[in-house]
Design a protein around this motif. Structure first.
Motif, PDB file in Angstrom:
ATOM      1  N   LEU A  33       0.836  -1.187   0.000  1.00 34.07           N
ATOM      2  CA  LEU A  33       0.000   0.000   0.000  1.00 34.07           C
ATOM      3  C   LEU A  33       0.875   1.243   0.000  1.00 34.07           C
ATOM      4  O   LEU A  33       1.988   1.240   0.526  1.00 34.07           O
ATOM      5  N   GLY A  34       0.355   2.322  -0.576  1.00 30.46           N
ATOM      6  CA  GLY A  34       1.098   3.577  -0.578  1.00 30.46           C
ATOM      7  C   GLY A  34       0.454   4.580  -1.498  1.00 30.46           C
ATOM      8  O   GLY A  34      -0.232   4.210  -2.461  1.00 30.46           O
ATOM      9  N   ALA A  35       0.659   5.848  -1.211  1.00 31.02           N
ATOM     10  CA  ALA A  35       0.099   6.923  -2.029  1.00 31.02           C
ATOM     11  C   ALA A  35       0.916   7.081  -3.309  1.00 31.02           C
ATOM     12  O   ALA A  35       1.965   6.463  -3.486  1.00 31.02           O
ATOM     13  N   ASN A  36       0.439   7.928  -4.204  1.00 30.53           N
ATOM     14  CA  ASN A  36       1.209   8.275  -5.406  1.00 30.53           C
ATOM     15  C   ASN A  36       2.566   8.827  -4.997  1.00 30.53           C
ATOM     16  O   ASN A  36       2.667   9.659  -4.092  1.00 30.53           O
ATOM     17  N   GLY A  37       3.615   8.374  -5.688  1.00 35.42           N
ATOM     18  CA  GLY A  37       4.955   8.886  -5.394  1.00 35.42           C
ATOM     19  C   GLY A  37       5.648   8.198  -4.238  1.00 35.42           C
ATOM     20  O   GLY A  37       6.771   8.571  -3.879  1.00 35.42           O
ATOM     21  N   ALA A 202      -5.293 -10.180   0.092  1.00 40.31           N
ATOM     22  CA  ALA A 202      -3.941 -10.443   0.602  1.00 40.31           C
ATOM     23  C   ALA A 202      -3.960 -11.073   1.990  1.00 40.31           C
ATOM     24  O   ALA A 202      -4.867 -10.814   2.783  1.00 40.31           O
ATOM     25  N   GLU A 203      -2.954 -11.902   2.261  1.00 40.30           N
ATOM     26  CA  GLU A 203      -2.771 -12.424   3.626  1.00 40.30           C
ATOM     27  C   GLU A 203      -1.956 -11.458   4.483  1.00 40.30           C
ATOM     28  O   GLU A 203      -2.172 -11.344   5.676  1.00 40.30           O
ATOM     29  N   ARG A 204      -1.008 -10.796   3.821  1.00 37.14           N
ATOM     30  CA  ARG A 204      -0.120  -9.863   4.522  1.00 37.14           C
ATOM     31  C   ARG A 204       0.018  -8.600   3.697  1.00 37.14           C
ATOM     32  O   ARG A 204      -0.334  -8.570   2.520  1.00 37.14           O
ATOM     33  N   GLY A 205       0.604  -7.574   4.327  1.00 35.54           N
ATOM     34  CA  GLY A 205       0.823  -6.356   3.578  1.00 35.54           C
ATOM     35  C   GLY A 205       1.907  -5.478   4.171  1.00 35.54           C
ATOM     36  O   GLY A 205       2.355  -5.681   5.308  1.00 35.54           O
ATOM     37  N   TYR A 206       2.331  -4.531   3.344  1.00 34.52           N
ATOM     38  CA  TYR A 206       3.307  -3.516   3.743  1.00 34.52           C
ATOM     39  C   TYR A 206       2.743  -2.150   3.373  1.00 34.52           C
ATOM     40  O   TYR A 206       1.931  -2.034   2.454  1.00 34.52           O
ATOM     41  N   VAL A 207       3.204  -1.127   4.077  1.00 39.36           N
ATOM     42  CA  VAL A 207       2.872   0.252   3.717  1.00 39.36           C
ATOM     43  C   VAL A 207       4.171   0.975   3.384  1.00 39.36           C
ATOM     44  O   VAL A 207       5.101   1.016   4.203  1.00 39.36           O
ATOM     45  N   GLN A 209       6.007   4.457   2.302  1.00 33.42           N
ATOM     46  CA  GLN A 209       5.837   5.908   2.374  1.00 33.42           C
ATOM     47  C   GLN A 209       7.182   6.582   2.110  1.00 33.42           C
ATOM     48  O   GLN A 209       8.168   6.305   2.795  1.00 33.42           O
ATOM     49  N   LYS A 210       7.207   7.416   1.061  1.00 33.59           N
ATOM     50  CA  LYS A 210       8.428   8.135   0.687  1.00 33.59           C
ATOM     51  C   LYS A 210       9.635   7.205   0.582  1.00 33.59           C
ATOM     52  O   LYS A 210      10.738   7.522   1.033  1.00 33.59           O
ATOM     53  N   GLY A 211       9.411   6.031  -0.017  1.00 35.52           N
ATOM     54  CA  GLY A 211      10.505   5.108  -0.294  1.00 35.52           C
ATOM     55  C   GLY A 211      10.898   4.176   0.825  1.00 35.52           C
ATOM     56  O   GLY A 211      11.808   3.363   0.658  1.00 35.52           O
ATOM     57  N   SER A 212      10.204   4.270   1.964  1.00 38.02           N
ATOM     58  CA  SER A 212      10.543   3.417   3.107  1.00 38.02           C
ATOM     59  C   SER A 212       9.316   2.634   3.571  1.00 38.02           C
ATOM     60  O   SER A 212       8.188   3.140   3.514  1.00 38.02           O
ATOM     61  N   ILE A 213       9.546   1.423   4.042  1.00 38.62           N
ATOM     62  CA  ILE A 213       8.467   0.630   4.633  1.00 38.62           C
ATOM     63  C   ILE A 213       8.225   1.154   6.044  1.00 38.62           C
ATOM     64  O   ILE A 213       9.110   1.119   6.897  1.00 38.62           O
ATOM     65  N   ILE A 214       7.005   1.656   6.286  1.00 40.05           N
ATOM     66  CA  ILE A 214       6.706   2.196   7.627  1.00 40.05           C
ATOM     67  C   ILE A 214       5.830   1.250   8.447  1.00 40.05           C
ATOM     68  O   ILE A 214       5.743   1.394   9.669  1.00 40.05           O
ATOM     69  N   LEU A 215       5.198   0.285   7.773  1.00 40.31           N
ATOM     70  CA  LEU A 215       4.351  -0.684   8.474  1.00 40.31           C
ATOM     71  C   LEU A 215       4.387  -2.008   7.734  1.00 40.31           C
ATOM     72  O   LEU A 215       4.519  -2.038   6.504  1.00 40.31           O
ATOM     73  N   GLU A 216       4.231  -3.094   8.453  1.00 33.94           N
ATOM     74  CA  GLU A 216       4.019  -4.399   7.838  1.00 33.94           C
ATOM     75  C   GLU A 216       3.233  -5.256   8.818  1.00 33.94           C
ATOM     76  O   GLU A 216       3.255  -5.035  10.025  1.00 33.94           O
ATOM     77  N   GLY A 217       2.503  -6.217   8.281  1.00 30.55           N
ATOM     78  CA  GLY A 217       1.747  -7.083   9.176  1.00 30.55           C
ATOM     79  C   GLY A 217       0.739  -7.933   8.439  1.00 30.55           C
ATOM     80  O   GLY A 217       0.587  -7.842   7.217  1.00 30.55           O
TER      81      GLY A 217
END
Length: 236
Positions: A33-37, A202-207, A209-217
């Protein structure tokens, strides 16, 4: 099956991915997941070799692939459905589908794959001899997914499958993605802004933001996370 280890990328001097770590297991559906850019498309391009990391590793089935050119990565079992499908509008649906089997020389295998794909996408069977440019937006999206399946991939990378589609068509596309996951048993890495739909398959996901993973679970953890709720789920 697929792993990115501390991956950094740049476009010129502009950092795009910064220390990204992700994993996708065999047969597993994972969303990004993540916004444009945010760097989601860059991440997919890095996996298939269109963007080279300045640091870190991309590993597929135990083999490091970030040092390989794209034409050597794809035959290993990675297929991508680009954001804009990348179809050939003046060619027929049949010819566009056959492009997905470019690396397969066994005509019997190609015929079997075609039969399987047309069973999943009956509308494409109806449009088999039409030019791809005459299809609706939803049909083009279906064709992009079907073409990727003709490669018989071990993992399917999908870039914003809901982009530009009407809500009813989005529902249809995600129903197909769910069916592919259940019937084909292939791994899926789904890059998507529509968190509600992405987390539904999905079973799992990541977020990202600005090129970095800020959440996963796990799906359930992300659905209950306050950041995901506020930034992604509140818009439905």
């Amino acid at each position: 099956m697929l792993e990115l280890r501390q991956v950094y990328t740049k476009y010129g001097q502009i950092p795009m991915l910064m220390g990204v770590n992700i994993k996708v297991n065999p047969g597993e559906a994972v969303c990004m997941l993540g916004a444009n850019g945010a760097g989601k498309t860059t991440l997919l391009k890095t996996i298939i070799g269109m963007v080279k990391p300045v640091k870190g590793e991309v590993v597929f089935n135990g083999q490091r692939i970030d040092t390989l050119p794209s034409h050597k990565i794809i035959p290993l079992g990675i297929a991508i459905v680009p954001e804009r499908e990348g179809l050939f509008p003046k060619l027929t649906v049949e010819t566009n589908l056959l492009m997905g089997a470019y690396y397969e020389n066994d005509k019997k295998k190609i015929a079997l794959r075609m039969e399987e794909v047309l069973n999943i996408f009956p509308r494409l069977k109806e449009r088999f001899h039409q030019k791809a440019g005459t299809l609706s937006g939803g049909e083009r999206k279906m064709l992009g997914i079907a073409r990727a399946l003709l490669a018989d991939p071990k993992i399917l990378l999908m870039d914003e499958p809901s982009l530009g589609l009407a809500p009813a068509t989005v529902n249809e596309v995600f129903s197909v993605i769910k069916r592919i996951k259940e019937e084909k048993k292939i791994a899926i890495l789904l890059v998507e802004q529509n968190a509600q739909k992405a987390l539904s398959v999905a079973e799992r996901g990541y977020v990202l933001q600005k090129g970095s993973i800020i959440l996963e679970g796990l799906k359930e953890e992300l659905q209950e996370n306050s950041i995901v709720k506020e930034s992604y789920l509140s818009a439905g």
